[in-house]
Design a protein around this motif. Structure first.
Motif, PDB file in Angstrom:
ATOM      1  N   LEU A 264       0.814  -1.215   0.000  1.00 48.78           N
ATOM      2  CA  LEU A 264       0.000   0.000   0.000  1.00 48.78           C
ATOM      3  C   LEU A 264       0.847   1.264   0.000  1.00 48.78           C
ATOM      4  O   LEU A 264       0.335   2.347  -0.295  1.00 48.78           O
ATOM      5  N   SER A 265       2.131   1.137   0.338  1.00 50.32           N
ATOM      6  CA  SER A 265       3.023   2.304   0.362  1.00 50.32           C
ATOM      7  C   SER A 265       3.773   2.500  -0.953  1.00 50.32           C
ATOM      8  O   SER A 265       4.507   3.486  -1.114  1.00 50.32           O
ATOM      9  N   LEU A 266       3.581   1.587  -1.887  1.00 48.05           N
ATOM     10  CA  LEU A 266       4.302   1.676  -3.166  1.00 48.05           C
ATOM     11  C   LEU A 266       3.820   2.867  -4.001  1.00 48.05           C
ATOM     12  O   LEU A 266       2.636   3.194  -4.027  1.00 48.05           O
ATOM     13  N   LYS A 267       4.785   3.463  -4.684  1.00 50.23           N
ATOM     14  CA  LYS A 267       4.473   4.522  -5.638  1.00 50.23           C
ATOM     15  C   LYS A 267       4.803   4.010  -7.045  1.00 50.23           C
ATOM     16  O   LYS A 267       5.570   3.057  -7.192  1.00 50.23           O
ATOM     17  N   PRO A 268       4.224   4.610  -8.079  1.00 50.33           N
ATOM     18  CA  PRO A 268       4.484   4.126  -9.450  1.00 50.33           C
ATOM     19  C   PRO A 268       5.975   4.062  -9.782  1.00 50.33           C
ATOM     20  O   PRO A 268       6.415   3.183 -10.526  1.00 50.33           O
ATOM     21  N   SER A 269       6.762   4.966  -9.207  1.00 48.36           N
ATOM     22  CA  SER A 269       8.199   4.990  -9.483  1.00 48.36           C
ATOM     23  C   SER A 269       8.938   3.796  -8.893  1.00 48.36           C
ATOM     24  O   SER A 269      10.119   3.583  -9.198  1.00 48.36           O
ATOM     25  N   ALA A 270       8.261   3.008  -8.038  1.00 41.72           N
ATOM     26  CA  ALA A 270       8.888   1.829  -7.427  1.00 41.72           C
ATOM     27  C   ALA A 270       9.165   0.741  -8.458  1.00 41.72           C
ATOM     28  O   ALA A 270      10.021  -0.114  -8.245  1.00 41.72           O
ATOM     29  N   ILE A 271       8.452   0.790  -9.576  1.00 43.38           N
ATOM     30  CA  ILE A 271       8.628  -0.222 -10.617  1.00 43.38           C
ATOM     31  C   ILE A 271       9.703   0.216 -11.595  1.00 43.38           C
ATOM     32  O   ILE A 271       9.570   1.236 -12.273  1.00 43.38           O
ATOM     33  N   ASP A 272      10.788  -0.531 -11.640  1.00 42.35           N
ATOM     34  CA  ASP A 272      11.864  -0.278 -12.593  1.00 42.35           C
ATOM     35  C   ASP A 272      11.809  -1.390 -13.637  1.00 42.35           C
ATOM     36  O   ASP A 272      12.417  -2.451 -13.479  1.00 42.35           O
ATOM     37  N   SER A 273      11.069  -1.139 -14.701  1.00 43.10           N
ATOM     38  CA  SER A 273      10.840  -2.175 -15.709  1.00 43.10           C
ATOM     39  C   SER A 273      12.096  -2.501 -16.510  1.00 43.10           C
ATOM     40  O   SER A 273      12.268  -3.624 -16.978  1.00 43.10           O
TER      41      SER A 273
ATOM     42  N   LEU B 180      11.411  -1.577  -6.223  1.00 41.48           N
ATOM     43  CA  LEU B 180      12.108  -0.919  -5.121  1.00 41.48           C
ATOM     44  C   LEU B 180      11.132  -0.697  -3.971  1.00 41.48           C
ATOM     45  O   LEU B 180      10.140   0.026  -4.113  1.00 41.48           O
ATOM     46  N   ILE B 181      11.419  -1.324  -2.841  1.00 42.54           N
ATOM     47  CA  ILE B 181      10.562  -1.207  -1.656  1.00 42.54           C
ATOM     48  C   ILE B 181      11.257  -0.259  -0.699  1.00 42.54           C
ATOM     49  O   ILE B 181      12.261  -0.603  -0.072  1.00 42.54           O
ATOM     50  N   LYS B 182      10.734   0.964  -0.579  1.00 42.83           N
ATOM     51  CA  LYS B 182      11.378   2.017   0.202  1.00 42.83           C
ATOM     52  C   LYS B 182      10.955   1.952   1.667  1.00 42.83           C
ATOM     53  O   LYS B 182       9.777   1.784   1.984  1.00 42.83           O
ATOM     54  N   LEU B 183      11.937   2.127   2.546  1.00 43.13           N
ATOM     55  CA  LEU B 183      11.688   2.233   3.992  1.00 43.13           C
ATOM     56  C   LEU B 183      10.716   1.173   4.487  1.00 43.13           C
ATOM     57  O   LEU B 183       9.685   1.480   5.091  1.00 43.13           O
ATOM     58  N   ALA B 184      11.039  -0.079   4.209  1.00 40.80           N
ATOM     59  CA  ALA B 184      10.212  -1.194   4.668  1.00 40.80           C
ATOM     60  C   ALA B 184      10.423  -1.369   6.178  1.00 40.80           C
ATOM     61  O   ALA B 184      10.974  -0.504   6.849  1.00 40.80           O
ATOM     62  N   LYS B 185       9.984  -2.492   6.721  1.00 38.05           N
ATOM     63  CA  LYS B 185      10.126  -2.740   8.155  1.00 38.05           C
ATOM     64  C   LYS B 185      11.596  -2.648   8.551  1.00 38.05           C
ATOM     65  O   LYS B 185      12.461  -3.199   7.885  1.00 38.05           O
ATOM     66  N   GLY B 186      11.863  -1.933   9.648  1.00 46.05           N
ATOM     67  CA  GLY B 186      13.240  -1.717  10.055  1.00 46.05           C
ATOM     68  C   GLY B 186      13.864  -0.531   9.338  1.00 46.05           C
ATOM     69  O   GLY B 186      15.080  -0.325   9.414  1.00 46.05           O
ATOM     70  N   LYS B 187      13.036   0.265   8.621  1.00 44.55           N
ATOM     71  CA  LYS B 187      13.497   1.464   7.904  1.00 44.55           C
ATOM     72  C   LYS B 187      14.582   1.143   6.881  1.00 44.55           C
ATOM     73  O   LYS B 187      15.531   1.893   6.680  1.00 44.55           O
ATOM     74  N   LYS B 188      14.453  -0.016   6.239  1.00 40.93           N
ATOM     75  CA  LYS B 188      15.443  -0.435   5.253  1.00 40.93           C
ATOM     76  C   LYS B 188      14.811  -0.524   3.872  1.00 40.93           C
ATOM     77  O   LYS B 188      13.686  -0.989   3.721  1.00 40.93           O
TER      78      LYS B 188
ATOM     79  N   LEU C 170      15.496 -10.950   0.170  1.00 35.33           N
ATOM     80  CA  LEU C 170      14.254 -10.648  -0.534  1.00 35.33           C
ATOM     81  C   LEU C 170      13.118 -10.303   0.430  1.00 35.33           C
ATOM     82  O   LEU C 170      12.265  -9.478   0.124  1.00 35.33           O
ATOM     83  N   LEU C 171      13.115 -10.942   1.591  1.00 35.74           N
ATOM     84  CA  LEU C 171      12.056 -10.697   2.574  1.00 35.74           C
ATOM     85  C   LEU C 171      12.377  -9.515   3.487  1.00 35.74           C
ATOM     86  O   LEU C 171      11.495  -9.012   4.184  1.00 35.74           O
ATOM     87  N   GLY C 172      13.633  -9.108   3.506  1.00 34.30           N
ATOM     88  CA  GLY C 172      14.013  -8.003   4.368  1.00 34.30           C
ATOM     89  C   GLY C 172      14.167  -8.394   5.818  1.00 34.30           C
ATOM     90  O   GLY C 172      13.956  -7.571   6.717  1.00 34.30           O
ATOM     91  N   HIS C 173      14.549  -9.661   6.080  1.00 37.25           N
ATOM     92  CA  HIS C 173      14.752 -10.114   7.454  1.00 37.25           C
ATOM     93  C   HIS C 173      16.109  -9.649   7.976  1.00 37.25           C
ATOM     94  O   HIS C 173      17.107  -9.743   7.274  1.00 37.25           O
ATOM     95  N   ARG C 174      16.142  -9.180   9.204  1.00 33.38           N
ATOM     96  CA  ARG C 174      17.414  -8.795   9.816  1.00 33.38           C
ATOM     97  C   ARG C 174      18.254 -10.024  10.138  1.00 33.38           C
ATOM     98  O   ARG C 174      19.456 -10.043   9.918  1.00 33.38           O
ATOM     99  N   SER C 175      17.596 -11.028  10.698  1.00 36.23           N
ATOM    100  CA  SER C 175      18.316 -12.218  11.138  1.00 36.23           C
ATOM    101  C   SER C 175      18.011 -13.405  10.236  1.00 36.23           C
ATOM    102  O   SER C 175      16.873 -13.586   9.790  1.00 36.23           O
TER     103      SER C 175
END
Length: 249
Positions: free
Chosen positions: A111-120, A126-134, A219-224
């Protein structure tokens, strides 16, 4: 803490000692079989109150701290995923559910994605500032890019990739949950599926196809890596190669 002080309503906080806390733990928390997270939160609150506010030393080591439940993630088969994704005629609904599964997204990330997130050109999301601000990236297959191009041409989103009925507002979490619910009904899947099941299924299916755990972690953005390793317990690929002694009877 209000529950704690109500339990000792005949005592002043300054009169409560370590033995009283042990009694509270045994007669209230354990008797009521409250969740491990609730128990740990209560123990931490007691420690904070007596250690900082009353500056009274309480031996927390003597209080039973439960181990967190080790529950396995819920996973759908590829056939079930396909049925869910193909259930919607509405292009936006199909694109949202497909993107969650195809990129292992959390609901909030979609729901936070913007059209610019898609680099075709690079074939990545590109998933910006996901969980953990990464920030992180996820690969976009050509099949998914075709679907997203069709969606973009039809809906021409401006501010958010998936917008609500009001202009320049993101699609709501409640509406997204409803989209999944409708898909389950149409696909005739009678399981308490949540959007997070799609993310769990993505990770498990990657593992079963031979993807290294280190890549899945990224890919999942897991810290550990320990968080990602839980998917090894729900993958059925290795289990299918085990012959049951029942077959030899």
């Amino acid at each position: 803490m209000s529950v704690f002080f109500q339990f000792f309503k005949d005592k002043l906080p300054s009169q409560i000692n370590n033995e009283d806390i042990i009694v509270f733990n045994q007669k209230y928390i354990l008797t009521k079989q409250l969740s491990s997270s609730y128990q740990n939160q209560m123990v931490n609150a007691i420690k904070l109150y007596f250690g900082i506010i009353l500056t009274k030393k309480i031996n927390i080591a003597k209080i039973h701290r439960p181990k967190r439940e080790k529950t396995l993630p819920n996973v759908l088969s590829k056939e079930e995923i396909k049925a869910i994704l193909n259930s919607h005629i509405n292009l936006k609904h199909r694109a949202m559910l497909s993107l969650i599964y195809a990129c292992g997204l959390r609901r909030s990330e979609l729901l936070s994605l913007k059209p610019s997130a898609i680099d075709s050109k690079r074939g990545v999301l590109l998933i910006k500032l996901a969980k953990g601000k990464k920030d992180r990236i996820a690969p976009l297959s050509e099949k998914l890019l075709v679907l997203l191009r069709e969606y973009y041409k039809l809906y021409t989103p401006k501010t958010w990739l998936f917008e609500g009925q009001e202009p320049n507002t993101p699609y709501s979490e409640k509406s997204l949950q409803s989209v999944l619910k409708q898909a389950l009904i149409k696909a005739r899947i009678n399981k308490p599926v949540t959007l997070h099941w799609l993310r769990h299924s993505y990770a498990t299916h990657l593992l079963e196809s031979g993807t290294d755990l280190r890549y899945i972690q990224e890919l999942l953005g897991h810290r550990s890596s320990k968080t990602t390793e839980i998917y090894t317990h729900v993958s059925t690929k290795s289990l299918q190669n085990i012959k049951s002694p029942f077959d030899d009877l």
